[in-house]
Scaffold this active site. Structure first.
Site, PDB file in Angstrom:
ATOM      1  N   CYS A  85      51.419  42.548  38.716  1.00 54.37           N
ATOM      2  CA  CYS A  85      51.062  43.873  39.142  1.00 54.37           C
ATOM      3  C   CYS A  85      52.307  44.996  39.405  1.00 54.37           C
ATOM      4  CB  CYS A  85      50.537  44.220  40.446  1.00 54.37           C
ATOM      5  SG  CYS A  85      49.690  45.624  40.786  1.00 54.37           S
ATOM      6  N   HIS A 177      45.859  40.266  40.083  1.00 50.43           N
ATOM      7  CA  HIS A 177      46.590  39.746  41.139  1.00 50.43           C
ATOM      8  C   HIS A 177      46.045  38.369  40.691  1.00 50.43           C
ATOM      9  CE1 HIS A 177      48.764  41.986  43.489  1.00 50.43           C
ATOM     10  NE2 HIS A 177      48.071  43.100  42.731  1.00 50.43           N
ATOM     11  N   GLU A 179      47.021  35.481  41.221  1.00 48.12           N
ATOM     12  CA  GLU A 179      47.317  34.627  43.042  1.00 48.12           C
ATOM     13  C   GLU A 179      46.323  34.347  43.820  1.00 48.12           C
ATOM     14  OE1 GLU A 179      48.876  37.532  42.062  1.00 48.12           O
ATOM     15  OE2 GLU A 179      49.318  38.555  44.198  1.00 48.12           O
TER      16      GLU A 179
HETATM   17  N1  GLN Z   1      51.049  50.163  42.834  1.00 49.04           N
HETATM   18  C1  GLN Z   1      52.369  49.240  43.147  1.00 49.04           C
HETATM   19  C2  GLN Z   1      53.259  49.731  42.474  1.00 49.04           C
HETATM   20  O1  GLN Z   1      53.853  50.215  41.494  1.00 49.04           O
HETATM   21  C3  GLN Z   1      52.008  47.991  42.677  1.00 49.04           C
HETATM   22  C4  GLN Z   1      50.933  47.284  43.235  1.00 49.04           C
HETATM   23  C5  GLN Z   1      50.253  45.963  43.331  1.00 49.04           C
HETATM   24  O2  GLN Z   1      51.357  45.471  43.146  1.00 49.04           O
HETATM   25  N2  GLN Z   1      49.587  45.094  44.029  1.00 49.04           N
HETATM   26  O3  GLN Z   1      54.486  49.125  43.268  1.00 49.04           O
END
Ligand code: GLN
Length: 196
Positions: A85, A177, A179
């Site tokens: 992410c 995610h 995890e």
């Molecule tokens: N939208 C977030 C970002 O760009 C990432 C979201 C997340 O890690 N759950 O920082």
């Protein structure tokens, strides 16, 4: 300890990644000879074979990486990097947000928050190439996608909005995610890929 895994612990889903790696190492049969440590300063990376860049807020994590003098040590880290992410945003070569000091480790262009506001979070069963065609129950939270990946990048999965899972050499990046939810197959796949 034979195996040492670091989790970048500046902001975001740190404890979830530690738990997932501990479980994955156990399932691979090296629980007793391994440790998972938090990384806040360059010295914490010493002896680590892998580093996780967790989800969180990529602009904040990027700022803290610079502040803690971790940019160059992570960019030149010799082990594998498991980026999820916000981590996928940080590890890219190009990002649609000038505030991110990209690590330039996976040749791809990433759009932050690619699923828009109304779909900030959703879950879906995602077929992933490297899991022998099996699907993975993936949780997306304000997730990014890659809109372009270079020829050295192996695309493992994509949705209509773009690419959501990739590998390049020792590194793996996921929009979602892994995890969260107790399924450690992707952590295990990553650890096997780097020879653990
Ligand atoms: N939208 C977030 C970002 O760009 C990432 C979201 C997340 O890690 N759950 O920082």
């Amino acid at each position: 300890m034979d195996v040492k895994i670091g989790v970048l612990a500046l902001q975001g889903n740190v404890s979830e990644h530690i738990d997932a790696f501990v479980l994955a190492l156990d399932r691979l049969g090296c629980g007793r000879s391994s440790e998972v440590v938090t990384v806040r300063h360059p010295a914490d990376l010493e002896g680590c074979q892998a580093l996780a860049l967790p989800g969180g807020e990529s602009t904040t994590i990027s700022r803290l990486i610079d502040k803690n003098h971790l940019y160059e040590p992570i960019r030149t880290f010799p082990g594998g990097i498991f980026a999820t992410c916000a981590g996928m945003v940080l590890i890219a070569t190009h990002v649609d947000d000038a505030r991110i000091h990209t690590l330039n480790l996976i040749d791809m262009t990433v759009d932050r928050n690619a699923f828009g506001r109304q779909r900030e979070s959703f879950e879906t069963d995602l077929p992933i190439d490297s899991l022998g065609g099996e699907s993975f129950h993936a949780i997306f939270i304000r997730a990014p996608v890659a809109t372009h990946a270079g020829t050295s990048v192996k695309v493992l999965s994509r949705l209509d909005q773009g690419i959501v899972a990739v590998e390049q050499e020792k590194h793996m990046a996921l929009s979602f995610h892994p995890e969260l939810g107790g399924d450690t197959r992707l952590h295990e796949r990553f650890l096997k890929k780097i020879g653990i």
